[in-house]
Design an enzyme around this catalytic site. Structure first.
Site, mmCIF file in Angstrom:
data_model
loop_
_atom_site.group_PDB
_atom_site.id
_atom_site.type_symbol
_atom_site.label_atom_id
_atom_site.label_comp_id
_atom_site.label_asym_id
_atom_site.label_seq_id
_atom_site.Cartn_x
_atom_site.Cartn_y
_atom_site.Cartn_z
ATOM 1 N N ARG A 19 52.810 39.088 42.148
ATOM 2 C CA ARG A 19 51.377 39.300 42.367
ATOM 3 C C ARG A 19 50.609 39.133 41.046
ATOM 4 O O ARG A 19 49.860 38.193 40.868
ATOM 5 C CB ARG A 19 51.153 40.691 42.988
ATOM 6 C CG ARG A 19 49.786 40.890 43.587
ATOM 7 C CD ARG A 19 48.730 41.235 42.579
ATOM 8 N NE ARG A 19 49.037 42.453 41.848
ATOM 9 C CZ ARG A 19 48.397 42.826 40.748
ATOM 10 N NH1 ARG A 19 47.430 42.078 40.251
ATOM 11 N NH2 ARG A 19 48.731 43.932 40.120
ATOM 12 N N ASP A 20 50.861 40.011 40.103
ATOM 13 C CA ASP A 20 50.096 39.985 38.855
ATOM 14 C C ASP A 20 50.360 38.691 38.087
ATOM 15 O O ASP A 20 49.450 38.117 37.480
ATOM 16 C CB ASP A 20 50.483 41.202 38.003
ATOM 17 C CG ASP A 20 49.361 41.691 37.111
ATOM 18 O OD1 ASP A 20 48.457 40.890 36.816
ATOM 19 O OD2 ASP A 20 49.384 42.861 36.701
ATOM 20 N N HIS A 215 51.193 51.081 34.464
ATOM 21 C CA HIS A 215 51.175 49.611 34.546
ATOM 22 C C HIS A 215 50.629 49.118 33.205
ATOM 23 O O HIS A 215 49.451 49.282 32.920
ATOM 24 C CB HIS A 215 50.259 49.231 35.715
ATOM 25 C CG HIS A 215 50.004 47.767 35.918
ATOM 26 N ND1 HIS A 215 50.560 47.048 36.949
ATOM 27 C CD2 HIS A 215 49.221 46.883 35.246
ATOM 28 C CE1 HIS A 215 50.130 45.796 36.911
ATOM 29 N NE2 HIS A 215 49.313 45.671 35.881
ATOM 30 N N HIS A 217 50.251 46.092 30.156
ATOM 31 C CA HIS A 217 50.326 44.686 29.745
ATOM 32 C C HIS A 217 50.676 44.647 28.265
ATOM 33 O O HIS A 217 50.351 45.564 27.516
ATOM 34 C CB HIS A 217 48.994 43.972 30.010
ATOM 35 C CG HIS A 217 48.826 43.599 31.455
ATOM 36 N ND1 HIS A 217 48.890 42.308 31.909
ATOM 37 C CD2 HIS A 217 48.629 44.361 32.550
ATOM 38 C CE1 HIS A 217 48.724 42.276 33.225
ATOM 39 N NE2 HIS A 217 48.562 43.527 33.642
ATOM 40 N N CYS A 248 44.999 38.452 34.393
ATOM 41 C CA CYS A 248 43.935 38.668 35.374
ATOM 42 C C CYS A 248 42.874 37.617 35.106
ATOM 43 O O CYS A 248 42.406 37.479 33.973
ATOM 44 C CB CYS A 248 43.339 40.065 35.230
ATOM 45 S SG CYS A 248 41.937 40.354 36.335
ATOM 46 N N ASN A 257 52.298 41.204 31.936
ATOM 47 C CA ASN A 257 52.785 42.580 32.033
ATOM 48 C C ASN A 257 53.920 42.780 31.032
ATOM 49 O O ASN A 257 54.475 41.822 30.505
ATOM 50 C CB ASN A 257 53.361 42.822 33.432
ATOM 51 C CG ASN A 257 52.303 42.713 34.494
ATOM 52 O OD1 ASN A 257 52.039 41.639 34.999
ATOM 53 N ND2 ASN A 257 51.691 43.820 34.829
#
Ligand code: COA
Ligand code: ZN
Length: 317
Positions: A19-20, A215, A217, A248, A257
């Site tokens: 996803r990310d 979460h 990065h 993003c 990440n």
């Protein structure tokens, strides 16, 4: 409540690269290859994977196959299937398919929330409450867990420093609205370990028994140091992405990440059980490499290999 298969683990890790990581790429990653990645990573011991995002496909074409990916992921034994949802409509789509855990996205920074989901934080929270209400109408065995994600919580690419008081405010708002878990996200990699401890300790004290996950990065190289700081605060669930894919599209200069393989190595070396086989996990990178041949893959463990005579301390205990 669906899921929670991690009682024999010390720390839960959730793969978010599908996803990310993939949301950055306009070229579609073939659905069959997404499923191969999911299955291989599950076989390496990862129990939770954020497999897609229920956003309008027009906006993020990478997730046009959300339905097929979720259906394939749900057929993978022992996997908790997570999906990002930015609003009620996304949650409805995910719930209909039987996703186990919804990762709702709202930014602590007002500007990032407006850029990312095109609404005020108050509107995001109102939709979150609607989702919590919707979940309560479902039979108990079909209820997904609802995670309240706080993006740009430790810094914002538009606003800079984000006050810890704001993180506490929105975390409490989520808690009162019925979140099963709060996730604090350093979307742009602005945090440092001191900042992490301040924010996590404050939020964890505020929300009491509600789990708080992290979460991070690695934009400025502090990702694993921040994870270690959160671990010290008592955080026991972390997002990460294989080979450090991520970013993003609504944040200038955002990068990946924390690297899943390196996070698992750190935890393993510290004697914490993650359930992951490090060598098998590193081998899964090949699936990412063959589909994104011109994308740099990050990771120190993959570069250097395991230390000579390395034995998993957790397995030996
Ligand atoms: N899934 C599919 N379609 C959706 C949707 C969803 N979750 N949410 C809205 N839509 C559709 C609406 O039905 C409407 O369709 P129509 O034009 O055919 O009537 C259209 O999209 C616009 O709906 P609207 O509610 O006005 O949305 P918006 O344009 O204000 O966008 C978001 C709001 C939240 C959907 C959008 O900003 C978004 O998806 N943001 C997430 C971006 C992202 O992925 N960021 C990275 C993750 S951190
Ligand atoms: Zn992220």
């Amino acid at each position: 409540m669906v899921q929670s298969n991690s009682s024999d683990l010390d720390v839960a890790v959730c793969e978010v690269g599908l996803r990310d990581g993939l949301q950055m790429f306009n070229t579609p990653f073939p659905t069959a290859e997404k499923l191969a990645w999911i299955q291989a990573e599950r076989a390496a011991g990862v129990r939770e994977i954020e497999v897609t995002s229920f956003v309008p496909p027009k906006l993020v074409p990478q997730f046009v196959d959300a339905r097929e990916v979720v259906q394939g992921a749900l057929d993978t034994p022992g996997l908790t299937v997570v999906a990002l949802v930015p609003n009620l409509k996304g949650a409805e789509r995910a719930i209909e398919l039987g996703v186990h855990r919804l990762n709702y996205v709202m930014s602590v920074s007002r500007t990032h929330n407006l850029k990312n989901v095109r609404r005020e934080r108050e509107e995001s929270l109102a939709d979150f409450k609607r989702i919590a209400d919707l979940i309560r109408t479902l039979p108990e065995d079909r209820r997904p867990s609802l995670l309240g994600g706080l993006s740009s919580a430790l810094g914002c690419g538009y606003e800079g420093r984000v006050p810890v008081a704001d993180v506490r405010h929105w975390a409490m708002a989520y808690a009162e609205a019925g979140a099963d878990e709060i996730m604090i996200a350093d979307t742009v990699g602005y945090a440092d370990p001191v900042h992490v401890k301040e924010a996590f300790r404050a939020v964890m004290a505020d929300v009491g028994s509600l789990p708080v996950s992290a979460h991070f990065h690695d934009t400025r190289g502090l990702g694993l140091a921040n994870a270690a700081a959160a671990l010290e605060c008592g955080v026991r669930r972390f997002d990460a992405s294989l080979a450090g894919l991520g970013g993003c599209q609504f944040v200038p200069a955002a990068t990946g990440n924390i690297v899943m393989d390196d996070l698992c190595f750190m935890l393993d070396a510290m004697g914490m059980r993650t359930g992951v086989d490090l060598e098998k996990l590193v081998a899964v990178r090949e699936i990412v490499a063959r589909n994104l041949p011109s994308t740099p893959l990050y990771g120190a463990l993959a570069r250097a290999g395991l230390p000579v005579n390395y034995r998993t301390p957790a397995a030996a205990a």
